[in-house]
Every structure is written in structure tokens, then in C-alpha cells.
Motif scaffolding. Structure first.
Motif, mmCIF file in Angstrom:
data_model
loop_
_atom_site.group_PDB
_atom_site.id
_atom_site.type_symbol
_atom_site.label_atom_id
_atom_site.label_comp_id
_atom_site.label_asym_id
_atom_site.label_seq_id
_atom_site.Cartn_x
_atom_site.Cartn_y
_atom_site.Cartn_z
ATOM 1 N N ARG A 30 52.352 -19.375 64.550
ATOM 2 C CA ARG A 30 53.199 -20.277 65.330
ATOM 3 C C ARG A 30 53.083 -19.942 66.780
ATOM 4 O O ARG A 30 53.208 -18.774 67.172
ATOM 5 C CB ARG A 30 54.644 -20.109 64.832
ATOM 6 N N SER A 31 52.871 -20.959 67.599
ATOM 7 C CA SER A 31 52.793 -20.764 69.034
ATOM 8 C C SER A 31 54.018 -21.367 69.711
ATOM 9 O O SER A 31 54.360 -22.526 69.453
ATOM 10 C CB SER A 31 51.526 -21.412 69.604
ATOM 11 N N ARG A 32 54.622 -20.572 70.581
ATOM 12 C CA ARG A 32 55.692 -21.080 71.436
ATOM 13 C C ARG A 32 55.176 -21.273 72.860
ATOM 14 O O ARG A 32 55.953 -21.519 73.780
ATOM 15 C CB ARG A 32 56.884 -20.109 71.424
ATOM 16 N N SER A 33 53.853 -21.142 72.979
ATOM 17 C CA SER A 33 53.209 -21.215 74.295
ATOM 18 C C SER A 33 52.470 -22.523 74.505
ATOM 19 O O SER A 33 51.586 -22.600 75.362
ATOM 20 C CB SER A 33 52.235 -20.036 74.462
ATOM 21 N N GLY A 34 52.788 -23.512 73.707
ATOM 22 C CA GLY A 34 52.172 -24.809 73.925
ATOM 23 C C GLY A 34 50.908 -24.995 73.121
ATOM 24 O O GLY A 34 50.598 -24.252 72.200
ATOM 25 N N TYR A 35 50.149 -25.983 73.537
ATOM 26 C CA TYR A 35 48.944 -26.437 72.843
ATOM 27 C C TYR A 35 47.811 -25.491 73.188
ATOM 28 O O TYR A 35 47.132 -25.637 74.191
ATOM 29 C CB TYR A 35 48.643 -27.840 73.343
ATOM 30 N N THR A 36 47.582 -24.502 72.338
ATOM 31 C CA THR A 36 46.643 -23.446 72.665
ATOM 32 C C THR A 36 45.839 -23.032 71.446
ATOM 33 O O THR A 36 46.343 -23.055 70.321
ATOM 34 C CB THR A 36 47.398 -22.224 73.243
ATOM 35 N N THR A 37 44.601 -22.637 71.675
ATOM 36 C CA THR A 37 43.733 -22.141 70.606
ATOM 37 C C THR A 37 43.562 -20.628 70.675
ATOM 38 O O THR A 37 42.787 -20.065 69.921
ATOM 39 C CB THR A 37 42.359 -22.814 70.675
ATOM 40 N N ARG A 38 44.258 -19.980 71.586
ATOM 41 C CA ARG A 38 44.113 -18.537 71.766
ATOM 42 C C ARG A 38 44.944 -17.780 70.743
ATOM 43 O O ARG A 38 46.131 -18.040 70.572
ATOM 44 C CB ARG A 38 44.528 -18.114 73.175
ATOM 45 N N VAL A 39 44.319 -16.822 70.094
ATOM 46 C CA VAL A 39 45.004 -16.021 69.085
ATOM 47 C C VAL A 39 46.231 -15.337 69.670
ATOM 48 O O VAL A 39 47.288 -15.277 69.035
ATOM 49 C CB VAL A 39 44.037 -14.978 68.492
ATOM 50 N N VAL A 40 46.120 -14.857 70.901
ATOM 51 C CA VAL A 40 47.206 -14.074 71.507
ATOM 52 C C VAL A 40 48.462 -14.894 71.743
ATOM 53 O O VAL A 40 49.542 -14.341 71.937
ATOM 54 C CB VAL A 40 46.749 -13.430 72.838
ATOM 55 N N ASP A 41 48.328 -16.207 71.734
ATOM 56 C CA ASP A 41 49.488 -17.067 71.968
ATOM 57 C C ASP A 41 50.270 -17.376 70.699
ATOM 58 O O ASP A 41 51.281 -18.093 70.755
ATOM 59 C CB ASP A 41 49.035 -18.381 72.613
ATOM 60 N N TYR A 42 49.808 -16.861 69.577
ATOM 61 C CA TYR A 42 50.464 -17.130 68.306
ATOM 62 C C TYR A 42 51.186 -15.883 67.801
ATOM 63 O O TYR A 42 50.741 -14.756 68.011
ATOM 64 C CB TYR A 42 49.454 -17.600 67.262
ATOM 65 N N ASP A 43 52.286 -16.121 67.115
ATOM 66 C CA ASP A 43 53.010 -15.020 66.500
ATOM 67 C C ASP A 43 53.403 -15.431 65.087
ATOM 68 O O ASP A 43 52.979 -16.465 64.587
ATOM 69 C CB ASP A 43 54.243 -14.637 67.337
ATOM 70 N N SER A 44 54.219 -14.604 64.471
ATOM 71 C CA SER A 44 54.717 -14.893 63.125
ATOM 72 C C SER A 44 53.594 -15.091 62.122
ATOM 73 O O SER A 44 53.703 -15.913 61.210
ATOM 74 C CB SER A 44 55.618 -16.143 63.134
ATOM 75 N N TRP A 45 52.534 -14.340 62.249
ATOM 76 C CA TRP A 45 51.418 -14.477 61.324
ATOM 77 C C TRP A 45 51.857 -14.156 59.906
ATOM 78 O O TRP A 45 52.569 -13.202 59.667
ATOM 79 C CB TRP A 45 50.289 -13.512 61.705
ATOM 80 N N GLY A 46 51.399 -14.960 58.980
ATOM 81 C CA GLY A 46 51.613 -14.661 57.570
ATOM 82 C C GLY A 46 50.580 -13.656 57.090
ATOM 83 O O GLY A 46 49.793 -13.126 57.875
ATOM 84 N N GLN A 47 50.545 -13.420 55.789
ATOM 85 C CA GLN A 47 49.671 -12.390 55.235
ATOM 86 C C GLN A 47 48.247 -12.882 55.044
ATOM 87 O O GLN A 47 47.356 -12.089 54.814
ATOM 88 C CB GLN A 47 50.217 -11.874 53.893
ATOM 89 N N GLY A 48 48.014 -14.167 55.159
ATOM 90 C CA GLY A 48 46.672 -14.702 54.996
ATOM 91 C C GLY A 48 46.357 -15.024 53.548
ATOM 92 O O GLY A 48 46.969 -14.485 52.612
ATOM 93 N N THR A 49 45.401 -15.918 53.362
ATOM 94 C CA THR A 49 44.948 -16.283 52.028
ATOM 95 C C THR A 49 43.419 -16.321 52.038
ATOM 96 O O THR A 49 42.813 -16.878 52.964
ATOM 97 C CB THR A 49 45.567 -17.625 51.583
ATOM 98 N N GLN A 50 42.817 -15.723 51.032
ATOM 99 C CA GLN A 50 41.365 -15.576 50.988
ATOM 100 C C GLN A 50 40.707 -16.867 50.497
ATOM 101 O O GLN A 50 41.087 -17.404 49.454
ATOM 102 C CB GLN A 50 40.969 -14.425 50.064
ATOM 103 N N VAL A 51 39.712 -17.317 51.237
ATOM 104 C CA VAL A 51 38.879 -18.443 50.836
ATOM 105 C C VAL A 51 37.450 -17.932 50.707
ATOM 106 O O VAL A 51 36.906 -17.371 51.656
ATOM 107 C CB VAL A 51 38.948 -19.592 51.858
ATOM 108 N N THR A 52 36.874 -18.117 49.534
ATOM 109 C CA THR A 52 35.501 -17.692 49.297
ATOM 110 C C THR A 52 34.694 -18.891 48.809
ATOM 111 O O THR A 52 35.072 -19.526 47.818
ATOM 112 C CB THR A 52 35.434 -16.568 48.259
ATOM 113 N N VAL A 53 33.620 -19.189 49.516
ATOM 114 C CA VAL A 53 32.773 -20.327 49.168
ATOM 115 C C VAL A 53 31.421 -19.789 48.726
ATOM 116 O O VAL A 53 30.724 -19.132 49.503
ATOM 117 C CB VAL A 53 32.609 -21.279 50.351
ATOM 118 N N SER A 54 31.064 -20.072 47.494
ATOM 119 C CA SER A 54 29.798 -19.585 46.965
ATOM 120 C C SER A 54 28.704 -20.636 47.155
ATOM 121 O O SER A 54 28.969 -21.842 47.116
ATOM 122 C CB SER A 54 29.941 -19.247 45.486
ATOM 123 N N SER A 55 27.499 -20.165 47.348
ATOM 124 C CA SER A 55 26.373 -21.083 47.580
ATOM 125 C C SER A 55 25.704 -21.495 46.284
ATOM 126 O O SER A 55 25.984 -20.950 45.226
ATOM 127 C CB SER A 55 25.357 -20.418 48.501
#
Length: 122
Positions: free
Chosen positions: A97-122
Motif C-alpha cells: 500500500r502506498s500513501r505516497s501517491g501514484y508511484t512504482t517505487r518499492v520504497v513508497d509502499y508499506d504494509s507488505w504482506g507475506q507474498g505468494t509464490q507463483v511458479t510457471v513451468s515451461s
């Protein structure tokens, strides 16, 4: 706010997955919700974002035309529909979640969740 990402898994190239990011706590219309990903040995990179109130979106060039971000305000949830998946999409996907506006910078985001793994096999 706390974020919980889910929906990852193992899929063959060309397949689809839909990720969800459920938020507990208030998200304001000015906030921006973003999806990022991090592959092993690489830095976290921007994938897509959506402004909570207006619903305006942005995508990384690498996923444009294949991924679609959306939100359900009533459910406090952001989604990432991923179509035509490629092996290079393999990564742990995070929402933030960013409270810093419309931004693509990682540093502008907080409240990161734990993540979810995506694996694409060829």
C-alpha cells in the motif's frame, strides 16, 4: 493496514492464475495498492498498481496486455489476474500500500504482506 496475499501456485506456461490481496484496516481513496514480484537473486520489481478510489491502473511493460489488476472496495481486496503466463513470471508476488501517491517505487509502499509464490513451468 495488514495485507494478506494468496492465490499463487504452479502453472504451465500459457496458463492463468488470479492473485488476491485482502486488506484488514481502512484503505483510503487516495491510497494506491500495488503488486510487486521478486525472483530469486533479484530485486523486488513493480508489476501493477491501482488507485483505490478512482480505479486508475498502471502496468509494467513486461506484463502489459497479459495481467489485469482490479479491486473490490466492499471486500477490501485487490486482485491480479495473470494470463498467458511465462516462465519469467516465476517469483514471489507481494502486495503493498502506498500513501505516497501514484508511484512504482518499492520504497513508497508499506504494509507488505507475506507474498505468494507463483511458479510457471515451461
Amino acid at each position: 493496514v495488514q495485507l494478506q496475499a494468496s492465490g499463487g501456485g504452479l502453472v504451465q506456461a500459457g496458463g492463468s492464475l488470479r492473485l488476491s490481496c485482502a486488506a484488514s484496516g481502512r484503505i483510503y481513496s487516495s491510497h494506491v495498492m500495488g503488486w510487486f514480484r521478486q525472483a530469486p537473486g533479484k530485486e523486488r520489481e513493480f508489476v501493477s498498481l491501482i488507485r483505490w478510489g478512482a480505479g486508475t491502473t498502471s502496468y509494467a511493460n513486461s506484463v502489459k496486455g497479459r495481467f489485469t489488476i482490479s479491486r473490490d472496495n466492499a471486500k477490501n481486496t485487490v486482485y491480479l489476474l495473470m494470463n498467458s503466463l511465462k516462465p519469467e513470471d516465476t517469483a514471489v508476488y507481494y502486495c503493498g500500500r502506498s500513501r505516497s501517491g501514484y508511484t512504482t517505487r518499492v520504497v513508497d509502499y508499506d504494509s507488505w504482506g507475506q507474498g505468494t509464490q507463483v511458479t510457471v513451468s515451461s
